[in-house]
Design an enzyme around this catalytic site. Sequence first.
Site, PDB file in Angstrom:
ATOM      1  N   GLU A 162      44.707  34.232  31.103  1.00 29.01           N
ATOM      2  CA  GLU A 162      44.124  33.978  32.137  1.00 29.01           C
ATOM      3  C   GLU A 162      42.358  35.589  32.451  1.00 29.01           C
ATOM      4  O   GLU A 162      43.235  36.469  32.206  1.00 29.01           O
ATOM      5  CB  GLU A 162      44.149  33.945  33.777  1.00 29.01           C
ATOM      6  CG  GLU A 162      43.995  33.804  34.939  1.00 29.01           C
ATOM      7  CD  GLU A 162      44.033  34.695  35.712  1.00 29.01           C
ATOM      8  OE1 GLU A 162      43.027  35.144  36.495  1.00 29.01           O
ATOM      9  OE2 GLU A 162      44.609  36.025  35.050  1.00 29.01           O
ATOM     10  N   PHE A 163      42.242  35.496  33.240  1.00 31.53           N
ATOM     11  CA  PHE A 163      40.562  36.892  33.379  1.00 31.53           C
ATOM     12  C   PHE A 163      41.652  37.751  34.358  1.00 31.53           C
ATOM     13  O   PHE A 163      41.438  38.727  33.318  1.00 31.53           O
ATOM     14  CB  PHE A 163      39.496  35.795  34.629  1.00 31.53           C
ATOM     15  CG  PHE A 163      39.053  37.354  35.016  1.00 31.53           C
ATOM     16  CD1 PHE A 163      37.910  37.780  33.863  1.00 31.53           C
ATOM     17  CD2 PHE A 163      39.005  38.144  36.055  1.00 31.53           C
ATOM     18  CE1 PHE A 163      37.559  39.055  33.955  1.00 31.53           C
ATOM     19  CE2 PHE A 163      38.199  38.664  36.412  1.00 31.53           C
ATOM     20  CZ  PHE A 163      37.473  39.709  35.514  1.00 31.53           C
ATOM     21  N   ASN A 164      42.788  37.550  35.384  1.00 36.81           N
ATOM     22  CA  ASN A 164      42.498  38.619  36.077  1.00 36.81           C
ATOM     23  C   ASN A 164      43.723  39.507  34.799  1.00 36.81           C
ATOM     24  O   ASN A 164      44.207  41.132  34.956  1.00 36.81           O
ATOM     25  CB  ASN A 164      43.511  38.736  37.613  1.00 36.81           C
ATOM     26  CG  ASN A 164      42.771  37.919  38.127  1.00 36.81           C
ATOM     27  OD1 ASN A 164      41.563  38.683  38.174  1.00 36.81           O
ATOM     28  ND2 ASN A 164      43.100  37.331  39.090  1.00 36.81           N
TER      29      ASN A 164
ATOM     30  N   ASN B 142      42.330  30.980  30.652  1.00 41.10           N
ATOM     31  CA  ASN B 142      40.943  30.516  30.982  1.00 41.10           C
ATOM     32  C   ASN B 142      39.878  30.921  30.291  1.00 41.10           C
ATOM     33  O   ASN B 142      38.207  30.883  30.542  1.00 41.10           O
ATOM     34  CB  ASN B 142      40.437  30.245  32.408  1.00 41.10           C
ATOM     35  CG  ASN B 142      40.996  31.077  33.221  1.00 41.10           C
ATOM     36  OD1 ASN B 142      40.739  32.872  33.014  1.00 41.10           O
ATOM     37  ND2 ASN B 142      40.190  30.782  34.172  1.00 41.10           N
TER      38      ASN B 142
ATOM     39  N   ASN C  68      35.747  40.386  39.371  1.00 43.75           N
ATOM     40  CA  ASN C  68      34.807  39.476  39.217  1.00 43.75           C
ATOM     41  C   ASN C  68      32.984  40.132  38.853  1.00 43.75           C
ATOM     42  O   ASN C  68      32.721  40.109  37.929  1.00 43.75           O
ATOM     43  CB  ASN C  68      35.128  39.199  40.231  1.00 43.75           C
ATOM     44  CG  ASN C  68      36.076  37.573  39.835  1.00 43.75           C
ATOM     45  OD1 ASN C  68      36.792  37.116  39.262  1.00 43.75           O
ATOM     46  ND2 ASN C  68      36.624  37.398  41.626  1.00 43.75           N
TER      47      ASN C  68
ATOM     48  N   HIS D 159      41.116  29.238  42.898  1.00 44.28           N
ATOM     49  CA  HIS D 159      42.402  29.700  42.638  1.00 44.28           C
ATOM     50  C   HIS D 159      42.570  30.925  43.714  1.00 44.28           C
ATOM     51  O   HIS D 159      43.843  30.526  43.727  1.00 44.28           O
ATOM     52  CB  HIS D 159      42.002  30.630  41.152  1.00 44.28           C
ATOM     53  CG  HIS D 159      41.597  29.598  39.955  1.00 44.28           C
ATOM     54  ND1 HIS D 159      42.095  29.097  39.403  1.00 44.28           N
ATOM     55  CD2 HIS D 159      39.845  29.865  39.202  1.00 44.28           C
ATOM     56  CE1 HIS D 159      41.409  28.410  38.006  1.00 44.28           C
ATOM     57  NE2 HIS D 159      40.135  28.996  38.304  1.00 44.28           N
ATOM     58  N   ASP D 160      42.455  31.559  44.085  1.00 42.83           N
ATOM     59  CA  ASP D 160      43.369  32.893  44.728  1.00 42.83           C
ATOM     60  C   ASP D 160      43.288  32.304  46.435  1.00 42.83           C
ATOM     61  O   ASP D 160      44.329  33.063  46.664  1.00 42.83           O
ATOM     62  CB  ASP D 160      41.625  33.817  44.944  1.00 42.83           C
ATOM     63  CG  ASP D 160      41.100  34.510  43.949  1.00 42.83           C
ATOM     64  OD1 ASP D 160      42.023  34.561  42.760  1.00 42.83           O
ATOM     65  OD2 ASP D 160      40.335  34.817  44.003  1.00 42.83           O
TER      66      ASP D 160
ATOM     67  N   THR E  67      45.156  39.077  44.131  1.00 41.36           N
ATOM     68  CA  THR E  67      43.765  38.079  43.692  1.00 41.36           C
ATOM     69  C   THR E  67      43.239  38.288  42.550  1.00 41.36           C
ATOM     70  O   THR E  67      42.140  37.447  42.141  1.00 41.36           O
ATOM     71  CB  THR E  67      43.377  36.986  44.910  1.00 41.36           C
ATOM     72  OG1 THR E  67      42.471  38.458  45.242  1.00 41.36           O
ATOM     73  CG2 THR E  67      44.332  37.299  45.911  1.00 41.36           C
TER      74      THR E  67
ATOM     75  N   ASP F  45      36.010  33.052  45.098  1.00 34.34           N
ATOM     76  CA  ASP F  45      37.724  31.985  45.556  1.00 34.34           C
ATOM     77  C   ASP F  45      38.847  33.049  46.410  1.00 34.34           C
ATOM     78  O   ASP F  45      39.428  32.725  47.244  1.00 34.34           O
ATOM     79  CB  ASP F  45      38.309  31.596  44.300  1.00 34.34           C
ATOM     80  CG  ASP F  45      38.659  33.064  43.001  1.00 34.34           C
ATOM     81  OD1 ASP F  45      37.531  33.559  42.734  1.00 34.34           O
ATOM     82  OD2 ASP F  45      39.066  33.121  42.041  1.00 34.34           O
ATOM     83  N   ASP F  46      38.308  34.521  46.103  1.00 36.39           N
ATOM     84  CA  ASP F  46      38.486  35.608  47.263  1.00 36.39           C
ATOM     85  C   ASP F  46      38.199  35.419  48.547  1.00 36.39           C
ATOM     86  O   ASP F  46      38.650  35.103  49.850  1.00 36.39           O
ATOM     87  CB  ASP F  46      38.363  36.650  46.807  1.00 36.39           C
ATOM     88  CG  ASP F  46      38.185  37.625  45.601  1.00 36.39           C
ATOM     89  OD1 ASP F  46      39.409  38.307  44.941  1.00 36.39           O
ATOM     90  OD2 ASP F  46      38.295  37.046  44.692  1.00 36.39           O
TER      91      ASP F  46
ATOM     92  N   ASP G 256      39.200  40.985  44.536  1.00 39.51           N
ATOM     93  CA  ASP G 256      38.006  41.678  44.342  1.00 39.51           C
ATOM     94  C   ASP G 256      36.737  40.943  44.267  1.00 39.51           C
ATOM     95  O   ASP G 256      36.422  39.397  43.036  1.00 39.51           O
ATOM     96  CB  ASP G 256      38.374  41.546  42.151  1.00 39.51           C
ATOM     97  CG  ASP G 256      38.670  39.988  41.878  1.00 39.51           C
ATOM     98  OD1 ASP G 256      39.241  38.953  42.390  1.00 39.51           O
ATOM     99  OD2 ASP G 256      38.006  39.887  41.116  1.00 39.51           O
TER     100      ASP G 256
END
Length: 307
Positions: free
Chosen positions: A163-165, A157, A39, A233-234, A123, A13-14, A9
């Site tokens: 975590e977001f995902n 986070n 995102n 992150h990703d 991711t 970071d992707d 997405d």
Amino acid sequence: MKKVLIDCDPGIDDALALALIAGSRDALDLVGVTTVGGNVDLSLTTANALALREFLDLGDVPVTPGSAGALLRHTVRATVHGTSGLGTVVLPAPARGPSPGHAVDFIVDTLRAAPGEITLVGTGPLTNLALAVRKEPRVVEWARDLVIMGGSYTRGNHTPAAEFNMLADPEAAAIAFEAGWTVTMVGLDVTLTAVVNTAVLDRMRPLGRLAELLVPGAQSYKEVTDDGGPAIHDACAVAYVLDPSLFTCVPAVVNVETAGVHTRGMTVTDFTVPGGRANALVATALDVPGFWELMFGAYGRLSARLG
């Protein structure tokens, strides 16, 4: 050579994760990119993936859009990536559009055609992967591995717990973890150690055209200082596929909370399980210097190609 299919997405970071793939042509064969709303909205994640395909010289790899929102829940977006999803990064508009069809069908058909060969890398929210499992349960057997950036065995986070995902589609995440494969969970516990500080940013600046993505991207959603900065992150999930020895991973049972008022999206992780019952390998530590050497080896090769 490992074949990978990344469901993403983009997202800053992707984008840096895709750059790592693009710089690792000697080790990774990217068979497809699928996009999901996460995102930012699906139209933007797809547009960003298309622009990145051309900017990073990924060739004719298909980019196939998928699910716009979560299976059951309201939309959650990550505002730190800015209105476009790429912060202050501006890429040339892509000349080519997405592939026809839906990401779920692409995932199923691609795995069916090469059973045991392709590693799935997730991711973003796991909506597309959950729907693929629901449509064709044999994808669990056909995938070589499933590596996700998401979750945490400590804290979140986007909320204190999540975590977001995982929060963006907890039902999909629950389906993925309960599907019968072993999910390699590269979560916040390790990704928050892969931060862009001043020294890392200084290594990005000389990378020519690639620096036009890396430098503003790295500075878009958190201040970069000598002591810390934004976590990419990703890229950690891709780094795991490239070199698992950089990570310490522990078998565990992971359940995703879908009903909690304050804990929705939490990845409830139990390391005290008898052998054979684990549904996940959970990353607990990262060799950070080794990670950055891997990253800059790939980025250096990609920079030489892009000019």
